[in-house]
Enzyme design. Structure first.
Site, mmCIF file in Angstrom:
data_model
loop_
_atom_site.group_PDB
_atom_site.id
_atom_site.type_symbol
_atom_site.label_atom_id
_atom_site.label_comp_id
_atom_site.label_asym_id
_atom_site.label_seq_id
_atom_site.Cartn_x
_atom_site.Cartn_y
_atom_site.Cartn_z
ATOM 1 N N ARG A 96 0.858 -1.188 0.000
ATOM 2 C CA ARG A 96 0.000 0.000 0.000
ATOM 3 C C ARG A 96 0.895 1.239 0.000
ATOM 4 O O ARG A 96 1.904 1.283 0.685
ATOM 5 C CB ARG A 96 -0.903 0.013 1.235
ATOM 6 C CG ARG A 96 -1.979 -1.051 1.202
ATOM 7 C CD ARG A 96 -2.938 -0.944 2.382
ATOM 8 N NE ARG A 96 -3.582 0.360 2.391
ATOM 9 C CZ ARG A 96 -3.562 1.192 3.430
ATOM 10 N NH1 ARG A 96 -2.933 0.872 4.541
ATOM 11 N NH2 ARG A 96 -4.175 2.356 3.361
ATOM 12 N N ARG A 101 5.301 4.737 2.131
ATOM 13 C CA ARG A 101 5.786 6.075 2.462
ATOM 14 C C ARG A 101 6.397 6.153 3.854
ATOM 15 O O ARG A 101 6.993 7.160 4.216
ATOM 16 C CB ARG A 101 4.656 7.095 2.308
ATOM 17 C CG ARG A 101 4.248 7.250 0.862
ATOM 18 C CD ARG A 101 3.025 8.113 0.689
ATOM 19 N NE ARG A 101 2.481 7.930 -0.642
ATOM 20 C CZ ARG A 101 1.813 8.842 -1.309
ATOM 21 N NH1 ARG A 101 1.589 10.026 -0.757
ATOM 22 N NH2 ARG A 101 1.362 8.582 -2.510
ATOM 23 N N ASP A 113 0.652 -17.230 -8.552
ATOM 24 C CA ASP A 113 0.328 -18.073 -9.704
ATOM 25 C C ASP A 113 -1.118 -18.531 -9.733
ATOM 26 O O ASP A 113 -1.733 -18.722 -8.672
ATOM 27 C CB ASP A 113 1.215 -19.324 -9.699
ATOM 28 C CG ASP A 113 2.600 -19.067 -10.244
ATOM 29 O OD1 ASP A 113 2.712 -18.389 -11.274
ATOM 30 O OD2 ASP A 113 3.568 -19.557 -9.628
ATOM 31 N N LEU A 122 4.861 -12.448 2.992
ATOM 32 C CA LEU A 122 5.392 -11.168 2.533
ATOM 33 C C LEU A 122 6.834 -11.012 2.996
ATOM 34 O O LEU A 122 7.164 -11.378 4.113
ATOM 35 C CB LEU A 122 4.575 -10.007 3.116
ATOM 36 C CG LEU A 122 3.074 -10.009 2.870
ATOM 37 C CD1 LEU A 122 2.414 -8.892 3.670
ATOM 38 C CD2 LEU A 122 2.771 -9.884 1.391
ATOM 39 N N GLU A 123 7.663 -10.457 2.124
ATOM 40 C CA GLU A 123 9.011 -10.067 2.513
ATOM 41 C C GLU A 123 8.974 -8.585 2.832
ATOM 42 O O GLU A 123 8.574 -7.781 1.992
ATOM 43 C CB GLU A 123 10.008 -10.343 1.392
ATOM 44 C CG GLU A 123 10.165 -11.812 1.062
ATOM 45 C CD GLU A 123 9.345 -12.250 -0.148
ATOM 46 O OE1 GLU A 123 9.073 -11.414 -1.026
ATOM 47 O OE2 GLU A 123 8.968 -13.420 -0.200
ATOM 48 N N TYR A 156 -0.542 -23.874 -10.307
ATOM 49 C CA TYR A 156 0.460 -24.005 -9.247
ATOM 50 C C TYR A 156 0.137 -25.159 -8.304
ATOM 51 O O TYR A 156 -0.983 -25.284 -7.815
ATOM 52 C CB TYR A 156 0.539 -22.699 -8.452
ATOM 53 C CG TYR A 156 1.615 -22.711 -7.403
ATOM 54 C CD1 TYR A 156 2.941 -22.514 -7.746
ATOM 55 C CD2 TYR A 156 1.311 -22.935 -6.067
ATOM 56 C CE1 TYR A 156 3.939 -22.536 -6.780
ATOM 57 C CE2 TYR A 156 2.300 -22.946 -5.102
ATOM 58 C CZ TYR A 156 3.616 -22.755 -5.467
ATOM 59 O OH TYR A 156 4.595 -22.775 -4.517
ATOM 60 N N GLN A 163 -0.023 -23.020 2.403
ATOM 61 C CA GLN A 163 0.616 -22.505 3.619
ATOM 62 C C GLN A 163 -0.392 -21.717 4.461
ATOM 63 O O GLN A 163 -1.211 -20.980 3.934
ATOM 64 C CB GLN A 163 1.849 -21.680 3.290
ATOM 65 C CG GLN A 163 1.599 -20.473 2.424
ATOM 66 C CD GLN A 163 2.875 -19.871 1.855
ATOM 67 O OE1 GLN A 163 3.892 -20.519 1.687
ATOM 68 N NE2 GLN A 163 2.813 -18.592 1.551
#
Length: 183
Positions: A96, A101, A113, A122-123, A156, A163
Protein backbone atom coordinates in the site's frame (compact mmCIF):
# COMPACT_ATOMS: atom_id res chain seq x y z
CA UNK A 1 -6.78 -7.33 -17.94
CA UNK A 2 -6.88 -6.10 -14.34
CA UNK A 3 -10.17 -6.87 -12.58
CA UNK A 4 -12.36 -4.01 -11.43
CA UNK A 5 -14.11 -3.85 -8.08
CA UNK A 6 -17.33 -5.00 -9.80
CA UNK A 7 -15.70 -8.13 -11.26
CA UNK A 8 -13.85 -8.87 -8.00
CA UNK A 9 -17.15 -8.76 -6.08
CA UNK A 10 -18.78 -11.00 -8.71
CA UNK A 11 -15.97 -13.59 -8.51
CA UNK A 12 -15.96 -13.54 -4.71
CA UNK A 13 -19.75 -13.96 -4.54
CA UNK A 14 -19.72 -16.88 -6.99
CA UNK A 15 -16.80 -18.56 -5.19
CA UNK A 16 -14.57 -18.44 -8.28
CA UNK A 17 -12.08 -16.32 -6.26
CA UNK A 18 -11.48 -16.90 -2.57
CA UNK A 19 -10.35 -14.39 0.07
CA UNK A 20 -11.31 -15.45 3.59
CA UNK A 21 -11.97 -13.51 5.68
CA UNK A 22 -12.60 -10.60 3.32
CA UNK A 23 -11.34 -7.47 5.09
CA UNK A 24 -14.02 -4.90 5.87
CA UNK A 25 -13.91 -2.20 3.16
CA UNK A 26 -11.12 -4.24 1.54
CA UNK A 27 -12.34 -4.05 -2.04
CA UNK A 28 -10.73 -1.09 -3.79
CA UNK A 29 -11.39 0.14 -7.37
CA UNK A 30 -8.91 -2.36 -8.88
CA UNK A 31 -7.57 -4.43 -5.96
CA UNK A 32 -8.32 -5.97 -2.57
CA UNK A 33 -6.55 -4.75 0.56
CA UNK A 34 -5.09 -7.53 2.71
CA UNK A 35 -4.18 -7.35 6.39
CA UNK A 36 -1.09 -8.27 8.39
CA UNK A 37 -1.17 -11.53 10.33
CA UNK A 38 0.48 -12.29 13.65
CA UNK A 39 3.13 -14.78 12.50
CA UNK A 40 6.64 -13.61 11.59
CA UNK A 41 10.01 -15.16 10.79
CA UNK A 42 13.44 -13.58 11.25
CA UNK A 43 16.60 -15.12 9.82
CA UNK A 44 18.53 -16.69 12.69
CA UNK A 45 21.89 -15.04 11.97
CA UNK A 46 23.54 -16.51 15.09
CA UNK A 47 23.27 -20.03 13.66
CA UNK A 48 24.71 -19.38 10.19
CA UNK A 49 27.85 -17.79 8.79
CA UNK A 50 26.05 -17.00 5.53
CA UNK A 51 22.91 -17.94 3.64
CA UNK A 52 23.52 -20.95 1.43
CA UNK A 53 20.71 -21.50 -1.09
CA UNK A 54 21.52 -25.21 -1.17
CA UNK A 55 20.71 -25.63 2.54
CA UNK A 56 17.66 -24.95 4.65
CA UNK A 57 17.72 -21.46 6.17
CA UNK A 58 17.16 -21.21 9.93
CA UNK A 59 14.51 -18.78 11.17
CA UNK A 60 13.32 -17.56 14.54
CA UNK A 61 9.53 -17.56 14.84
CA UNK A 62 7.63 -14.65 16.36
CA UNK A 63 3.91 -14.88 17.13
CA UNK A 64 2.63 -11.50 18.26
CA UNK A 65 -0.06 -8.88 17.70
CA UNK A 66 2.74 -6.46 16.79
CA UNK A 67 6.29 -6.59 15.55
CA UNK A 68 8.98 -3.95 15.27
CA UNK A 69 11.12 -4.07 12.14
CA UNK A 70 14.53 -2.59 13.01
CA UNK A 71 16.08 -0.01 10.68
CA UNK A 72 17.62 -1.54 7.56
CA UNK A 73 16.30 -5.00 8.48
CA UNK A 74 14.36 -7.78 6.81
CA UNK A 75 11.58 -10.02 8.16
CA UNK A 76 8.99 -12.37 6.74
CA UNK A 77 5.31 -11.95 7.61
CA UNK A 78 2.00 -13.42 6.56
CA UNK A 79 -1.42 -12.04 5.81
CA UNK A 80 -4.57 -12.89 7.76
CA UNK A 81 -6.51 -13.93 4.68
CA UNK A 82 -6.51 -17.35 3.00
CA UNK A 83 -6.44 -16.70 -0.75
CA UNK A 84 -7.55 -19.06 -3.56
CA UNK A 85 -6.65 -18.07 -7.12
CA UNK A 86 -8.38 -20.09 -9.88
CA UNK A 87 -6.46 -21.44 -12.87
CA UNK A 88 -7.64 -18.63 -15.19
CA UNK A 89 -6.55 -15.73 -12.95
CA UNK A 90 -3.18 -14.46 -11.73
CA UNK A 91 -2.55 -11.94 -8.95
CA UNK A 92 0.14 -9.50 -7.91
CA UNK A 93 0.85 -8.30 -4.38
CA UNK A 94 1.72 -4.65 -4.07
CA UNK A 95 2.51 -2.66 -0.95
CA UNK A 96 0.00 0.00 0.00
CA UNK A 97 1.27 3.46 -0.86
CA UNK A 98 0.66 4.75 2.67
CA UNK A 99 2.77 1.92 4.10
CA UNK A 100 5.54 2.43 1.54
CA UNK A 101 5.79 6.08 2.46
CA UNK A 102 6.95 5.03 5.94
CA UNK A 103 9.99 3.36 4.35
CA UNK A 104 8.65 -0.18 4.55
CA UNK A 105 9.13 -2.12 1.33
CA UNK A 106 6.63 -4.96 0.88
CA UNK A 107 7.38 -7.68 -1.56
CA UNK A 108 6.43 -11.30 -2.09
CA UNK A 109 8.23 -12.07 -5.31
CA UNK A 110 5.29 -10.23 -6.86
CA UNK A 111 3.36 -12.94 -8.64
CA UNK A 112 0.67 -15.22 -7.23
CA UNK A 113 0.33 -18.07 -9.70
CA UNK A 114 -2.93 -19.45 -11.07
CA UNK A 115 -3.99 -22.32 -8.81
CA UNK A 116 -2.24 -20.99 -5.67
CA UNK A 117 -4.05 -21.19 -2.39
CA UNK A 118 -2.87 -20.28 1.08
CA UNK A 119 -1.81 -17.33 3.19
CA UNK A 120 0.68 -15.22 1.28
CA UNK A 121 4.11 -14.72 2.83
CA UNK A 122 5.39 -11.17 2.53
CA UNK A 123 9.01 -10.07 2.51
CA UNK A 124 9.31 -6.83 4.49
CA UNK A 125 12.34 -4.54 4.40
CA UNK A 126 12.65 -1.40 6.51
CA UNK A 127 14.64 1.08 4.41
CA UNK A 128 14.21 3.76 7.05
CA UNK A 129 16.80 4.83 9.63
CA UNK A 130 14.21 4.28 12.38
CA UNK A 131 12.41 1.10 13.48
CA UNK A 132 8.85 0.61 12.20
CA UNK A 133 6.20 -0.94 14.46
CA UNK A 134 3.57 -3.02 12.64
CA UNK A 135 0.26 -4.16 14.11
CA UNK A 136 -1.61 -7.32 13.18
CA UNK A 137 -4.94 -6.71 11.46
CA UNK A 138 -3.87 -3.48 9.76
CA UNK A 139 -4.09 -3.21 5.98
CA UNK A 140 -0.56 -3.83 4.68
CA UNK A 141 -0.77 -4.70 0.98
CA UNK A 142 -3.14 -5.03 -1.93
CA UNK A 143 -3.91 -7.91 -4.24
CA UNK A 144 -4.25 -6.92 -7.90
CA UNK A 145 -6.02 -9.65 -9.87
CA UNK A 146 -5.78 -10.19 -13.63
CA UNK A 147 -7.47 -12.52 -16.09
CA UNK A 148 -5.34 -14.86 -18.19
CA UNK A 149 -6.11 -15.31 -21.89
CA UNK A 150 -7.04 -18.91 -20.97
CA UNK A 151 -6.79 -21.20 -17.95
CA UNK A 152 -3.27 -22.33 -17.10
CA UNK A 153 -2.46 -25.82 -18.34
CA UNK A 154 -0.46 -26.54 -15.18
CA UNK A 155 -1.83 -24.51 -12.23
CA UNK A 156 0.46 -24.01 -9.25
CA UNK A 157 1.06 -27.05 -7.07
CA UNK A 158 4.43 -25.99 -5.68
CA UNK A 159 6.27 -26.04 -2.38
CA UNK A 160 4.28 -23.15 -0.87
CA UNK A 161 0.79 -24.47 -1.71
CA UNK A 162 -1.63 -24.42 1.22
CA UNK A 163 0.62 -22.50 3.62
CA UNK A 164 -1.24 -21.24 6.68
CA UNK A 165 1.60 -19.31 8.37
CA UNK A 166 4.67 -17.41 7.31
CA UNK A 167 6.92 -19.78 5.37
CA UNK A 168 10.65 -19.22 4.96
CA UNK A 169 12.54 -19.80 1.76
CA UNK A 170 12.40 -23.33 0.43
CA UNK A 171 14.93 -22.61 -2.31
CA UNK A 172 16.98 -25.56 -1.08
CA UNK A 173 14.21 -27.77 -2.53
CA UNK A 174 14.63 -26.34 -6.06
CA UNK A 175 15.38 -28.76 -8.88
CA UNK A 176 18.70 -27.00 -9.56
CA UNK A 177 19.87 -27.78 -6.02
CA UNK A 178 18.93 -31.43 -6.36
CA UNK A 179 21.10 -31.63 -9.50
CA UNK A 180 24.02 -29.91 -7.74
CA UNK A 181 23.74 -32.12 -4.64
CA UNK A 182 23.61 -35.35 -6.69
CA UNK A 183 27.01 -34.74 -8.31
Amino acid sequence: MVLSDIKIKEYLKSGKLGIDPLPENGIQPASVDLTLGDHFLVIEANHMDYIDIKSEIKYREIISESVTVPAHSFILATINEYVKIPSDLVAFVEGRSSVGRTGLFIHNAGLIDPGFEGKITLELFNANSLPIKLISGRRICQLVICELDQAAENPYKGKYQGQSNTVGSRIFLDVENKKINSH
